[in-house]
Design a protein around this motif. Structure first.
Motif, PDB file in Angstrom:
ATOM      1  N   LEU A  37      32.915  54.771  38.622  1.00 54.74           N
ATOM      2  CA  LEU A  37      32.428  53.456  39.057  1.00 54.74           C
ATOM      3  C   LEU A  37      32.606  52.383  37.982  1.00 54.74           C
ATOM      4  O   LEU A  37      32.771  51.211  38.294  1.00 54.74           O
ATOM      5  CB  LEU A  37      30.950  53.545  39.468  1.00 54.74           C
ATOM      6  CG  LEU A  37      30.638  54.404  40.702  1.00 54.74           C
ATOM      7  CD1 LEU A  37      29.155  54.283  41.060  1.00 54.74           C
ATOM      8  CD2 LEU A  37      31.492  54.003  41.915  1.00 54.74           C
ATOM      9  N   GLY A  38      32.595  52.786  36.708  1.00 55.84           N
ATOM     10  CA  GLY A  38      32.809  51.809  35.625  1.00 55.84           C
ATOM     11  C   GLY A  38      34.213  51.225  35.688  1.00 55.84           C
ATOM     12  O   GLY A  38      34.404  50.020  35.535  1.00 55.84           O
ATOM     13  N   ASN A  39      35.212  52.080  35.930  1.00 58.64           N
ATOM     14  CA  ASN A  39      36.594  51.592  36.088  1.00 58.64           C
ATOM     15  C   ASN A  39      36.647  50.638  37.285  1.00 58.64           C
ATOM     16  O   ASN A  39      37.300  49.590  37.232  1.00 58.64           O
ATOM     17  CB  ASN A  39      37.563  52.743  36.382  1.00 58.64           C
ATOM     18  CG  ASN A  39      37.544  53.837  35.329  1.00 58.64           C
ATOM     19  OD1 ASN A  39      37.437  55.005  35.652  1.00 58.64           O
ATOM     20  ND2 ASN A  39      37.647  53.454  34.077  1.00 58.64           N
ATOM     21  N   LEU A  40      35.963  51.025  38.363  1.00 55.77           N
ATOM     22  CA  LEU A  40      36.038  50.219  39.594  1.00 55.77           C
ATOM     23  C   LEU A  40      35.376  48.856  39.407  1.00 55.77           C
ATOM     24  O   LEU A  40      35.832  47.863  39.971  1.00 55.77           O
ATOM     25  CB  LEU A  40      35.398  50.971  40.761  1.00 55.77           C
ATOM     26  CG  LEU A  40      36.226  52.171  41.228  1.00 55.77           C
ATOM     27  CD1 LEU A  40      35.428  53.033  42.204  1.00 55.77           C
ATOM     28  CD2 LEU A  40      37.518  51.713  41.893  1.00 55.77           C
ATOM     29  N   ARG A  41      34.325  48.790  38.585  1.00 57.85           N
ATOM     30  CA  ARG A  41      33.699  47.484  38.322  1.00 57.85           C
ATOM     31  C   ARG A  41      34.719  46.555  37.657  1.00 57.85           C
ATOM     32  O   ARG A  41      34.792  45.366  37.983  1.00 57.85           O
ATOM     33  CB  ARG A  41      32.465  47.652  37.420  1.00 57.85           C
ATOM     34  CG  ARG A  41      31.763  46.325  37.211  1.00 57.85           C
ATOM     35  CD  ARG A  41      30.624  46.397  36.220  1.00 57.85           C
ATOM     36  NE  ARG A  41      29.990  45.089  36.080  1.00 57.85           N
ATOM     37  CZ  ARG A  41      29.447  44.625  34.971  1.00 57.85           C
ATOM     38  NH1 ARG A  41      29.410  45.384  33.884  1.00 57.85           N
ATOM     39  NH2 ARG A  41      28.911  43.427  34.930  1.00 57.85           N
ATOM     40  N   THR A  42      35.521  47.096  36.744  1.00 57.58           N
ATOM     41  CA  THR A  42      36.525  46.282  36.056  1.00 57.58           C
ATOM     42  C   THR A  42      37.620  45.816  37.022  1.00 57.58           C
ATOM     43  O   THR A  42      38.042  44.661  36.984  1.00 57.58           O
ATOM     44  CB  THR A  42      37.147  47.098  34.903  1.00 57.58           C
ATOM     45  OG1 THR A  42      36.098  47.554  34.055  1.00 57.58           O
ATOM     46  CG2 THR A  42      38.116  46.260  34.096  1.00 57.58           C
ATOM     47  N   PHE A  43      38.078  46.711  37.899  1.00 56.19           N
ATOM     48  CA  PHE A  43      39.121  46.309  38.855  1.00 56.19           C
ATOM     49  C   PHE A  43      38.560  45.308  39.872  1.00 56.19           C
ATOM     50  O   PHE A  43      39.274  44.439  40.356  1.00 56.19           O
ATOM     51  CB  PHE A  43      39.707  47.533  39.573  1.00 56.19           C
ATOM     52  CG  PHE A  43      40.395  48.476  38.616  1.00 56.19           C
ATOM     53  CD1 PHE A  43      41.218  47.986  37.616  1.00 56.19           C
ATOM     54  CD2 PHE A  43      40.213  49.847  38.704  1.00 56.19           C
ATOM     55  CE1 PHE A  43      41.843  48.836  36.720  1.00 56.19           C
ATOM     56  CE2 PHE A  43      40.829  50.711  37.810  1.00 56.19           C
ATOM     57  CZ  PHE A  43      41.650  50.199  36.819  1.00 56.19           C
ATOM     58  N   MET A  44      37.260  45.449  40.179  1.00 60.25           N
ATOM     59  CA  MET A  44      36.624  44.527  41.117  1.00 60.25           C
ATOM     60  C   MET A  44      36.599  43.109  40.547  1.00 60.25           C
ATOM     61  O   MET A  44      36.703  42.128  41.286  1.00 60.25           O
ATOM     62  CB  MET A  44      35.201  44.999  41.403  1.00 60.25           C
ATOM     63  CG  MET A  44      34.549  44.315  42.580  1.00 60.25           C
ATOM     64  SD  MET A  44      32.831  44.800  42.722  1.00 60.25           S
ATOM     65  CE  MET A  44      33.019  46.555  43.035  1.00 60.25           C
ATOM     66  N   LEU A  45      36.479  42.996  39.221  1.00 58.26           N
ATOM     67  CA  LEU A  45      36.501  41.679  38.576  1.00 58.26           C
ATOM     68  C   LEU A  45      37.809  40.953  38.911  1.00 58.26           C
ATOM     69  O   LEU A  45      37.801  39.795  39.326  1.00 58.26           O
ATOM     70  CB  LEU A  45      36.333  41.858  37.063  1.00 58.26           C
ATOM     71  CG  LEU A  45      36.682  40.654  36.177  1.00 58.26           C
ATOM     72  CD1 LEU A  45      35.796  39.466  36.510  1.00 58.26           C
ATOM     73  CD2 LEU A  45      36.546  41.025  34.698  1.00 58.26           C
ATOM     74  N   ALA A  46      38.932  41.661  38.753  1.00 59.61           N
ATOM     75  CA  ALA A  46      40.230  41.049  39.066  1.00 59.61           C
ATOM     76  C   ALA A  46      40.311  40.696  40.552  1.00 59.61           C
ATOM     77  O   ALA A  46      40.798  39.634  40.931  1.00 59.61           O
ATOM     78  CB  ALA A  46      41.357  42.012  38.684  1.00 59.61           C
ATOM     79  N   ASP A  47      39.792  41.589  41.392  1.00 59.14           N
ATOM     80  CA  ASP A  47      39.807  41.376  42.846  1.00 59.14           C
ATOM     81  C   ASP A  47      39.000  40.126  43.209  1.00 59.14           C
ATOM     82  O   ASP A  47      39.418  39.321  44.045  1.00 59.14           O
ATOM     83  CB  ASP A  47      39.214  42.624  43.525  1.00 59.14           C
ATOM     84  CG  ASP A  47      39.093  42.496  45.021  1.00 59.14           C
ATOM     85  OD1 ASP A  47      40.144  42.494  45.703  1.00 59.14           O
ATOM     86  OD2 ASP A  47      37.966  42.382  45.534  1.00 59.14           O
ATOM     87  N   LEU A  48      37.841  39.939  42.562  1.00 58.47           N
ATOM     88  CA  LEU A  48      36.985  38.785  42.865  1.00 58.47           C
ATOM     89  C   LEU A  48      37.631  37.481  42.404  1.00 58.47           C
ATOM     90  O   LEU A  48      37.511  36.455  43.074  1.00 58.47           O
ATOM     91  CB  LEU A  48      35.613  38.965  42.200  1.00 58.47           C
ATOM     92  CG  LEU A  48      34.681  39.946  42.905  1.00 58.47           C
ATOM     93  CD1 LEU A  48      33.497  40.305  42.011  1.00 58.47           C
ATOM     94  CD2 LEU A  48      34.177  39.366  44.232  1.00 58.47           C
ATOM     95  N   ILE A  49      38.307  37.531  41.261  1.00 56.97           N
ATOM     96  CA  ILE A  49      39.010  36.326  40.782  1.00 56.97           C
ATOM     97  C   ILE A  49      40.097  35.959  41.785  1.00 56.97           C
ATOM     98  O   ILE A  49      40.234  34.803  42.198  1.00 56.97           O
ATOM     99  CB  ILE A  49      39.610  36.565  39.379  1.00 56.97           C
ATOM    100  CG1 ILE A  49      38.500  36.742  38.343  1.00 56.97           C
ATOM    101  CG2 ILE A  49      40.544  35.414  38.988  1.00 56.97           C
ATOM    102  CD1 ILE A  49      38.984  37.183  36.977  1.00 56.97           C
ATOM    103  N   ARG A  50      40.850  36.965  42.202  1.00 54.74           N
ATOM    104  CA  ARG A  50      41.930  36.721  43.169  1.00 54.74           C
ATOM    105  C   ARG A  50      41.382  36.164  44.475  1.00 54.74           C
ATOM    106  O   ARG A  50      41.887  35.169  45.014  1.00 54.74           O
ATOM    107  CB  ARG A  50      42.645  38.052  43.424  1.00 54.74           C
ATOM    108  CG  ARG A  50      43.719  37.988  44.468  1.00 54.74           C
ATOM    109  CD  ARG A  50      44.117  39.409  44.807  1.00 54.74           C
ATOM    110  NE  ARG A  50      45.248  39.462  45.701  1.00 54.74           N
ATOM    111  CZ  ARG A  50      45.771  40.597  46.150  1.00 54.74           C
ATOM    112  NH1 ARG A  50      45.295  41.753  45.774  1.00 54.74           N
ATOM    113  NH2 ARG A  50      46.790  40.579  46.976  1.00 54.74           N
ATOM    114  N   ARG A  51      40.305  36.787  44.987  1.00 52.66           N
ATOM    115  CA  ARG A  51      39.734  36.351  46.258  1.00 52.66           C
ATOM    116  C   ARG A  51      39.198  34.918  46.165  1.00 52.66           C
ATOM    117  O   ARG A  51      39.333  34.130  47.099  1.00 52.66           O
ATOM    118  CB  ARG A  51      38.601  37.296  46.684  1.00 52.66           C
ATOM    119  CG  ARG A  51      39.092  38.638  47.194  1.00 52.66           C
ATOM    120  CD  ARG A  51      37.931  39.599  47.416  1.00 52.66           C
ATOM    121  NE  ARG A  51      38.385  40.858  47.974  1.00 52.66           N
ATOM    122  CZ  ARG A  51      38.617  41.075  49.262  1.00 52.66           C
ATOM    123  NH1 ARG A  51      38.411  40.097  50.142  1.00 52.66           N
ATOM    124  NH2 ARG A  51      39.040  42.240  49.690  1.00 52.66           N
TER     125      ARG A  51
END
Ligand SMILES: [Zn+2]
Length: 463
Positions: A37-51
């Motif tokens: 889940l820690g890795n996924l929190r980091t990838f979610m950051l990029a996803d949220l910026i993109r969105r």
């Protein structure tokens, strides 16, 4: 949108090199183990910026690399055992099978928590020629040197800006820093490998002008980001642990090779802790997406949990908080089903909420503020239910919580709608067509499609 730039240590407007088109690079997963889940929190950051950028009407191209070469840190000596080899011994699979297995699981877990896959997912093993080319350019420009073992090192003293991202300037770097390699053939302790000679424990290796070997990890991201996004692009993301040495070295390589700044904004996400403990695979202190599902928790609710904490801050995961987030997301979906269908246009109070939400996400991704706006809208007596629906459905382009799931699955007319339908049926029985037409128009104005059936008036959301 404004973002905190680790490089300038200030909040900056995203001002793309190509007007209207933002290009971003995300350091991706290493694929010889599962993501937590820690890795996924980091990838979610990029996803949220993109969105958020797309929500503002910008076009975004996102590239995320897949690290499928077995090196992970710069401290491994040429004799060190390849982590991919360890995985192969554990699992009895060939290197490509290991990489395929963990790439597939990484992408499935990312999608399970509502992350949209990047436009390009280049693999390191498929870009070794670009890495060799970059290494040669750095040699030609006097930024690198070859040692007799067949390894190539970047000479940090040749790049005056070294340390500008992390603050680890050469003055601060002490010999024997735990993150640095200790190859005695290096000129400076802080020099890092662009190419490493293959030792006996190395499974994945390639031919090069300097002998058989494998690329350094940092060179992978410089080569692939420039290959896919060009010599100047807008945003680079990663976890805070990548600031040094990975991103510091990437800047030295990319700018050393091109002679100018390549990345405008560096964004780094904070770590996730589990019940106050550091995530460590060695102690088994790791949670993965399937464990959420085993507990009947919606993986998308992990997003709502993450939204409670500012992305740069360290965040603590507890099962109690995860369960609360899960209940809240389910509750919002139920409310959406009650509020359906959406209003065709927003009135003034709804527009006020919309402006607040947009300002929150644009302000360096202030998701905790966005959560407050969602919660206030949910219980606001000033906004009509159909308007609330329209707003949340629109905001879900950023939130990605599948908020319309229940509304779309099993839509039921509200009590008020059912009363109007019964009234219309009575009017029709009495052949009072003026009244029945007036009620039909009233229902249509609520965003409904009105149908006359053998059982009487039926409605469903329009569109
Ligand atoms: Zn990287």
């Amino acid at each position: 949108m404004r973002l905190y730039n680790t490089l300038s240590r200030g909040v900056e407007q995203v001002d793309p090199v190509e007007p209207g088109h933002v290009k971003m690079y995300t350091c991706g997963p290493t694929v010889y183990r599962y993501m937590h889940l820690g890795n996924l929190r980091t990838f979610m950051l990029a996803d949220l910026i993109r969105r958020t950028l797309e929500f503002e009407g910008l076009r975004v191209t996102q590239v995320m690399n897949i690290t499928d070469v077995g090196h992970m840190t710069d401290e491994s000596s040429p004799e060190a055992v390849d982590k991919m080899l360890l995985a192969m011994e554990d699992e009895g699979l060939a290197p490509l099978e290991i990489a395929t297995k963990y790439t597939e699981s990484a992408l499935a877990d990312a999608q399970a928590v509502g992350i949209r896959l990047p436009d390009q997912l280049p693999k390191a093993t498929e870009h070794v020629p670009e890495m060799l080319e970059l290494t040669q350019t750095l040699l030609d420009r006097g930024h690198a040197y070859v040692v007799d073992s067949g390894s190539v090192y970047f000479d940090v003293t040749s790049f005056p800006g070294y340390g500008k991202l992390s603050g680890n300037t050469l003055d601060n770097l002490r010999e024997g820093h735990r993150d640095l390699e200790t190859d005695p053939r290096k000129r400076n302790a802080a020099d890092f490998a662009l190419w490493k000679a293959a030792g006996p424990g190395r499974v994945m290796k390639w031919e090069s002008p300097w002998g058989e070997g494998f690329p350094g990890w940092h060179v992978e991201c410089s080569a692939m980001s420039i290959e896919y996004l060009g010599e100047r692009f807008d945003i680079h993301t990663g976890g805070t642990d990548l600031r040094f040495p990975h991103h510091e070295d990437e800047i030295a390589q990319s700018e050393g090779a091109t002679g100018h700044q390549v990345v405008s904004i560096w964004v780094h996400g904070g770590h996730l802790r589990l019940s106050g403990q550091k995530i460590a695979k060695s102690t088994g202190n790791v949670i993965r997406v399937p464990e959420l599902e085993e507990r009947n928790l919606d993986p998308l609710a992990f997003r709502w949990l993450c939204f409670q904490t500012q992305y740069r801050s360290e965040m603590d995961f507890t099962w109690e908080a995860m369960e609360t987030a899960d209940q809240r997301v389910r509750q919002l979906r139920r409310h959406m089903a009650e509020w359906a269908p959406a209003a065709p246009a927003l009135d003034t109070p709804a527009k006020g909420f919309d402006a607040r939400f947009r300002e929150a996400v644009a302000d360096d991704l202030s998701m905790p503020t966005a959560v407050v706006v969602v919660n206030e809208l949910d219980r606001s007596p000033e906004v009509e239910p159909a308007q609330k629906y329209a707003l949340l459905a629109s905001w879900d382009h950023v939130l990605s919580l599948d908020l319309e799931r229940e509304a779309k699955a099993g839509w039921e007319p509200s009590e008020q709608m059912r009363a109007l339908m019964a009234e219309r049926d009575d009017a029709r029985t009495a052949k009072d067509y003026t009244t029945s037409d007036r009620i039909r128009d009233e229902l249509a104005a609520m965003g409904l499609e009105v149908m006359d059936t053998a059982e009487g008036t039926r409605v469903r959301p329009r569109g």
